[in-house]
Design an enzyme around this catalytic site. Structure first.
Site, PDB file in Angstrom:
ATOM      1  N   SER A 161       0.859  -1.185   0.000  1.00  0.00           N
ATOM      2  CA  SER A 161       0.000   0.000   0.000  1.00  0.00           C
ATOM      3  C   SER A 161       0.897   1.237   0.000  1.00  0.00           C
ATOM      4  CB  SER A 161      -0.961  -0.027   1.197  1.00  0.00           C
ATOM      5  OG  SER A 161      -1.839   1.081   1.152  1.00  0.00           O
ATOM      6  N   THR A 162       0.767   2.099   1.014  1.00  0.00           N
ATOM      7  CA  THR A 162       1.529   3.348   1.043  1.00  0.00           C
ATOM      8  C   THR A 162       3.034   3.083   0.962  1.00  0.00           C
ATOM      9  OG1 THR A 162      -0.186   4.175   2.530  1.00  0.00           O
ATOM     10  CG2 THR A 162       1.789   5.530   2.267  1.00  0.00           C
ATOM     11  N   HIS A 187      -2.571  -1.026  -3.426  1.00  0.00           N
ATOM     12  CA  HIS A 187      -3.733  -0.162  -3.229  1.00  0.00           C
ATOM     13  C   HIS A 187      -3.600   1.077  -4.116  1.00  0.00           C
ATOM     14  CE1 HIS A 187      -4.274  -1.921   1.100  1.00  0.00           C
ATOM     15  NE2 HIS A 187      -4.688  -2.748   0.158  1.00  0.00           N
ATOM     16  N   MET A 280      -0.070   1.172   4.981  1.00  0.00           N
ATOM     17  CA  MET A 280      -0.830   1.448   6.200  1.00  0.00           C
ATOM     18  C   MET A 280      -1.960   0.429   6.340  1.00  0.00           C
ATOM     19  SD  MET A 280      -3.003   4.844   5.146  1.00  0.00           S
ATOM     20  CE  MET A 280      -4.128   4.874   3.727  1.00  0.00           C
ATOM     21  N   ASP A 283      -4.420  -4.799   5.788  1.00  0.00           N
ATOM     22  CA  ASP A 283      -4.752  -5.646   4.642  1.00  0.00           C
ATOM     23  C   ASP A 283      -3.583  -6.559   4.288  1.00  0.00           C
ATOM     24  OD1 ASP A 283      -6.186  -6.684   2.478  1.00  0.00           O
ATOM     25  OD2 ASP A 283      -5.454  -5.133   1.105  1.00  0.00           O
TER      26      ASP A 283
END
Length: 347
Positions: A161-162, A187, A280, A283
């Protein structure tokens, strides 16, 4: 102490809307709102913000140039405000390469309403950015040795993600051209994943594409989940194939890493080598644990090399990782595991 936020945007409407959202929260403080890079430069010196929201498209000096200078002079967590166009998506991916933490798509129509709908996303990303590690230089990963066999038996799975776009890029640059079929969930909203897939393809020895659904997984190929669609890997006779789904969000996301990992538990189990990278939230943590329990080899990126140590932390706390490694060590660990277990040469 409140998180100091500087808004940089040539649109007075966007400046006002973002300012209202920021000032509505007790833990955030709007320290300034700059209409261009020249004013922003002075405000950075004056207020020393903890987080900057930065419009990509600005007059005089565009956001990318300002970001590049900022990262050299005073590295600061930056959230890009991006337009959902092909040019905007390309510039956004470039901003992440330059060190931006994340981005927020600017609504095309009904800006005021659109920003309000994104309120929770904006606030979450500002708070995450304030806790993140700014990476002014991308991690250099040594290219892995050539894999001694090719097979459709094995699958590599990566979730992030991030901070994940650059982490995934570092991993893919290092992978050999005959690596097992690789499935990736990052993401990212619709409209950006196709651009990201092209960037990965340009730097990787493997062929990288945005998944369309129905593909047979083949070694030397990598498949990126498209924005806003889950990606599932299913068994079809002796083959693995991809399916795309529009079902409900899983672990708060679509595409979801947990959705992809859980599908691999059912279809591939011990034939999987999986890595959960920077990001973050949580998930992918439960899915990685299920993969480990099914006999897969599981890896997590360590805290020191993550932009945001959220998803890997959640997985490590569950005991889901066989190994916790710095980003630069992950590709070699994958290949070593694949050499260790070997496989048939069925294609």
């Amino acid at each position: 102490m409140a998180i100091k936020v500087l808004v940089v945007d040539d649109s007075a409407l966007i400046r006002n809307l973002l300012g209202e959202i920021i000032n509505s929260e007790a833990d955030l403080q709007l320290v300034g709102a700059a209409p261009d890079a020249f004013v922003a430069k002075q405000m950075v010196k004056q207020f020393q913000p903890d987080v900057i929201t930065l419009d990509i498209e600005m007059p005089k000096v565009d956001g990318l140039r300002f970001l590049e200078v900022l990262m050299s002079a005073r590295p600061t967590p930056v959230l890009m405000i991006s337009t959902l166009t092909e040019a905007g998506a390309d510039a956004t991916i470039r901003s992440l390469e330059l060190g931006a933490i994340d981005f927020i798509p600017k609504p095309k129509l009904g800006v005021a309403q659109g920003i309000e709908e994104y309120r929770s996303v904006i606030l979450e990303k500002i708070r995450t950015a304030a806790r993140s590690r700014v990476k002014t230089q991308r991690t250099k990963v040594k290219a892995t040795s050539h894999l001694s066999y090719s097979s459709t038996e094995k699958i590599i799975a990566i979730g992030a993600s991030t901070g994940g776009t650059e982490a995934i890029k570092s991993v893919m640059e290092a992978m050999p051209p005959n690596a097992p079929a690789t499935v990736i969930t990052q993401h990212m909203p619709p409209g950006y994943t196709s651009t990201f897939a092209k960037r990965l393809n340009n730097c990787s020895k493997m062929k990288v594409v945005e998944a369309r659904g129905g593909e047979r997984l083949l070694p030397g190929n990598a498949y990126l989940a498209p924005g806003d669609r889950h990606m599932r890997i299913v068994r079809s006779g002796a083959d693995y194939r991809l399916e795309l789904h529009d079902s409900e969000r899983v672990s708060g996301h679509r595409p979801s890493v947990d959705f992809m990992f859980q599908s691999l538990v059912k279809s591939a189990g011990s034939n999987v080598v999986a890595a959960l990278l920077t990001g973050m939230g949580k998930d992918g943590a439960q899915g990685l644990l299920a993969l480990k329990q099914s006999g897969a080899f599981t890896l997590c990126q360590n805290e020191e090399s993550c932009v945001v140590y959220g998803m890997p932390r959640a997985a490590v706390q569950l005991g889901a990782a066989d190994k916790v490694l710095p980003l630069e060590a992950i590709p070699e660990a994958m290949i070593q595991q694949l050499e260790k277990v070997k496989a048939g040469s069925r294609l």
